[in-house]
Design a protein around this motif. Structure first.
Motif, PDB file in Angstrom:
ATOM      1  N   TYR A  31     -64.820 -19.403  60.740  1.00 20.76           N
ATOM      2  CA  TYR A  31     -66.247 -19.596  60.510  1.00 20.76           C
ATOM      3  C   TYR A  31     -66.841 -20.585  61.498  1.00 20.76           C
ATOM      4  CZ  TYR A  31     -66.180 -16.955  56.186  1.00 20.76           C
ATOM      5  OH  TYR A  31     -66.078 -15.949  55.268  1.00 20.76           O
ATOM      6  N   GLN A  98     -70.748 -19.206  58.826  1.00 18.96           N
ATOM      7  CA  GLN A  98     -70.908 -17.802  59.192  1.00 18.96           C
ATOM      8  C   GLN A  98     -69.628 -17.308  59.833  1.00 18.96           C
ATOM      9  OE1 GLN A  98     -74.689 -16.017  60.597  1.00 18.96           O
ATOM     10  NE2 GLN A  98     -73.584 -15.567  62.482  1.00 18.96           N
ATOM     11  N   ASP A 101     -67.695 -12.361  62.628  1.00 19.44           N
ATOM     12  CA  ASP A 101     -68.353 -11.055  62.759  1.00 19.44           C
ATOM     13  C   ASP A 101     -69.714 -11.025  62.075  1.00 19.44           C
ATOM     14  OD1 ASP A 101     -67.594 -11.196  60.136  1.00 19.44           O
ATOM     15  OD2 ASP A 101     -66.308  -9.440  60.174  1.00 19.44           O
ATOM     16  N   ALA A 102     -70.176 -12.176  61.615  1.00 20.44           N
ATOM     17  CA  ALA A 102     -71.484 -12.312  60.966  1.00 20.44           C
ATOM     18  C   ALA A 102     -71.598 -11.537  59.661  1.00 20.44           C
ATOM     19  CB  ALA A 102     -72.607 -11.911  61.912  1.00 20.44           C
ATOM     20  N   ARG A 103     -70.502 -11.082  59.115  1.00 18.51           N
ATOM     21  CA  ARG A 103     -70.569 -10.320  57.877  1.00 18.51           C
ATOM     22  C   ARG A 103     -70.656 -11.218  56.654  1.00 18.51           C
ATOM     23  NH1 ARG A 103     -66.093  -5.670  57.859  1.00 18.51           N
ATOM     24  NH2 ARG A 103     -67.206  -5.205  55.926  1.00 18.51           N
ATOM     25  N   ASN A 105     -71.827 -15.052  55.148  1.00 20.53           N
ATOM     26  CA  ASN A 105     -72.687 -16.189  55.425  1.00 20.53           C
ATOM     27  C   ASN A 105     -72.863 -16.962  54.127  1.00 20.53           C
ATOM     28  OD1 ASN A 105     -75.422 -17.627  55.780  1.00 20.53           O
ATOM     29  ND2 ASN A 105     -74.975 -16.881  57.830  1.00 20.53           N
TER      30      ASN A 105
END
Length: 117
Positions: A31, A98, A101-103, A105
């Motif tokens: 993260y 985050q 892979d930004a999936r 948050n």
């Protein structure tokens, strides 16, 4: 998943505080971590961010040179060292995680920082 901020409080202008954000329930090392803040009546703004390995750090112009972001991946904790505090730094400070892979948050509940003049 929990992000728990601590270290906020009341300080005089010119003083220092160190905020901590302790993470649990996530694989901390995947993260990127960010500190945001929100002052009364204003939008939430990015303060500082740090990459997964700690090597990439970015700061808003308003805190550059006064604040230092860091992380200890062994302790699943992120920090924000705040020096030369100004009344305009008064806000609720939030930590954000985050995934690479930004999936995913996640947000903490926030900690209040108040700087008196």
């Amino acid at each position: 998943v929990q992000l728990v901020e601590s270290g906020g409080g009341l300080v005089q202008a010119g003083g220092s505080l160190t905020l901590s954000c302790a993470a649990s329930g996530i694989t901390f090392t995947v993260y990127a971590m960010t500190w945001y803040r929100q002052a009364p009546g204003k939008q939430r703004e990015l303060v500082a961010s740090i990459g997964r390995g700690g090597g990439s750090r970015n700061y808003s112009d308003s805190v550059k040179g006064r604040f230092t972001i860091s992380r200890d991946n062994a302790k699943n904790t992120m920090y924000l060292q705040m020096n030369s505090l100004k009344p305009e730094d008064t806000a609720v400070y939030y930590c954000n995680a985050q995934s690479w892979d930004a999936r995913n948050n996640y947000w903490g509940q926030g900690t209040q920082v108040t700087v008196s003049s």
